[in-house]
Design a protein around this motif. Structure first.
Motif, short mmCIF file in Angstrom:
data_model
loop_
_atom_site.label_atom_id
_atom_site.label_comp_id
_atom_site.label_asym_id
_atom_site.label_seq_id
_atom_site.Cartn_x
_atom_site.Cartn_y
_atom_site.Cartn_z
N ARG A 231 -15.15 -38.41 -19.71
CA ARG A 231 -16.23 -37.77 -19.91
C ARG A 231 -17.36 -37.66 -18.96
O ARG A 231 -17.97 -36.65 -18.75
N SER A 232 -17.08 -38.77 -18.07
CA SER A 232 -17.95 -38.79 -16.72
C SER A 232 -17.75 -37.90 -16.03
O SER A 232 -18.61 -37.17 -15.03
N ASN A 233 -16.40 -37.38 -15.63
CA ASN A 233 -15.91 -36.37 -14.79
C ASN A 233 -16.10 -35.01 -15.25
O ASN A 233 -16.14 -34.04 -14.32
N LEU A 234 -16.41 -34.87 -16.55
CA LEU A 234 -16.62 -33.35 -17.24
C LEU A 234 -17.93 -32.98 -16.67
O LEU A 234 -18.21 -31.75 -16.52
N VAL A 235 -18.85 -33.87 -16.59
CA VAL A 235 -20.29 -33.54 -16.62
C VAL A 235 -20.75 -33.51 -15.00
O VAL A 235 -20.18 -34.57 -14.37
N ASP A 236 -21.22 -32.32 -14.61
CA ASP A 236 -21.59 -32.47 -13.08
C ASP A 236 -23.06 -32.54 -12.86
O ASP A 236 -23.61 -32.62 -11.67
N GLY A 237 -23.93 -32.40 -14.02
CA GLY A 237 -25.36 -32.74 -13.78
C GLY A 237 -26.08 -31.68 -13.49
O GLY A 237 -27.42 -31.55 -13.98
N HIS A 238 -25.53 -30.49 -13.12
CA HIS A 238 -26.47 -29.37 -12.89
C HIS A 238 -26.02 -28.12 -13.39
O HIS A 238 -26.82 -27.21 -14.00
N ARG A 239 -24.71 -27.69 -13.95
CA ARG A 239 -24.23 -26.81 -14.55
C ARG A 239 -23.67 -27.16 -15.89
O ARG A 239 -24.02 -26.51 -17.16
N ILE A 240 -22.79 -28.20 -16.06
CA ILE A 240 -22.49 -28.94 -17.16
C ILE A 240 -23.34 -29.91 -17.48
O ILE A 240 -23.18 -31.12 -16.93
N GLU A 241 -23.99 -29.99 -18.41
CA GLU A 241 -25.09 -30.93 -18.81
C GLU A 241 -24.60 -32.26 -19.72
O GLU A 241 -25.00 -33.27 -19.54
N ARG A 242 -23.41 -31.96 -20.70
CA ARG A 242 -23.15 -32.91 -21.29
C ARG A 242 -21.97 -32.63 -22.00
O ARG A 242 -21.62 -31.29 -22.30
N VAL A 243 -21.33 -33.48 -22.71
CA VAL A 243 -19.77 -33.36 -23.33
C VAL A 243 -20.23 -33.18 -24.88
O VAL A 243 -20.82 -34.30 -25.39
#
Length: 306
Positions: A231-243
């Motif tokens: 879960r933590s590595n799927l999100v990058d914070g600027h293009r992928i916001e959440r799972v």
């Protein structure tokens, strides 16, 4: 788990149990001991089981094909499940039958000292097999307890060998107890009691293995620690916001299927979304190497209705 570690423990157990089985059958023939005979059948079951584990590993190496597009990794779970059934039917039920028979029809032991010597040698060989399994399991167990390792491991072979060897060592003590008390008291009922204790012990171990292997065979998800990493590595914070949604499943002991629906920042074009997905897959595989099959779907996050 690397297959090499598990294979080393399996081969050590197979070699020890094959030699022990022969010695126990000779001892049972000489002494007429029911507990010795039960232990001999137990060793045959264990030897067969290690052969099945090796065969399962070999079958799991087959390449994926059209009929099985995700490969054959679950063969290792299937053959471990068969091992549990063999342990129950060939080991536990036979020992219980033999113990009940000897309680009803007492038979005097002949040359019980032979049985004692063979059992002591068998304890030494089983200890070697058990310590090999413990050594190979420690890097995977980490700081967890041994019971948690057996309950949560997605690799079946080492937990199976550990439980088998534990049962074998305790069973040998039961047999030694039965034969020893029969020698001291002259009452063969103690030999029968030792046999019944072996049967009950094998039954408990077999049921534990059946439950654990059945769960793996149906399909278990990633461990809680792996789930957090994914879960933590799927999100990058600027293009992928959440799972939005995540499902995982072990396709085999060393391969996890990851399927997720991700919330992307509005306004990204198809190229940006594709690059974000590729980078997310790379991050997940770096953090959780077993996550080999990954399917990610872009979506917009919608607040749940009250």
């Amino acid at each position: 788990m690397s297959a090499g570690g598990g294979k080393k423990a399996i081969i050590a157990a197979l070699t020890a149990n094959a030699g022990i089985a022969v010695a126990k059958f000779v001892g049972a023939a000489i002494t007429g001991s029911a507990s010795m005979l039960a232990e001999a059948v137990h060793s045959v079951a264990d030897t067969s089981n290690q052969g099945l584990l090796l065969f399962g590993q070999k079958r799991a190496e087959k390449e994926a094909d059209q009929l099985h597009p995700f490969g054959y990794g679950r063969n290792r779970y299937f053959y471990s499940f068969i091992v549990a059934l063999v342990l129950f039917t060939l080991g536990s039920i036979y020992a219980l039958y033999e113990g009940i028979h000897k309680v009803q029809h007492h038979e005097e032991l002949k040359s019980p000292i032979v049985a004692i010597v063979i059992l002591v040698i068998a304890i030494g060989l089983e200890t070697y097999s058990f310590m090999t399994a413990v050594k190979e399991s420690r890097p995977l167990k980490g700081t967890s307890s041994w019971w948690r390792f057996i309950k949560t491991s997605r690799s079946p072979e080492l937990p199976v060998v550990l439980l088998e060897d534990t049962g074998a060592l305790i069973g040998l003590v039961f047999a030694l107890f039965g034969v020893g008390l029969t020698m001291l008291t002259g009452d063969p009922v103690w030999d029968a009691i030792g046999t019944l204790a072996i049967g009950a012990l094998l039954g408990v171990i077999a049921v534990i293995l059946i439950i654990e292997m059945q769960s793996l065979l149906i399909g278990e998800g990633a461990t809680p620690e792996e789930d957090v990493e994914i879960r933590s590595n799927l999100v990058d914070g600027h293009r992928i916001e959440r799972v939005i949604h995540l499902k995982t499943q072990y396709l085999g002991p060393e391969e996890i299927l990851v399927a997720a629906k991700l919330a992307f920042t509005p306004g990204l074009d198809i190229g940006q979304i594709a690059n974000a997905i590729d980078e997310a897959e790379s991050r997940v595989r770096a953090a959780v190497p077993a996550a080999r099959v990954i399917y990610l779907e872009p979506d917009l996050y919608r607040e749940p209705a009250n």
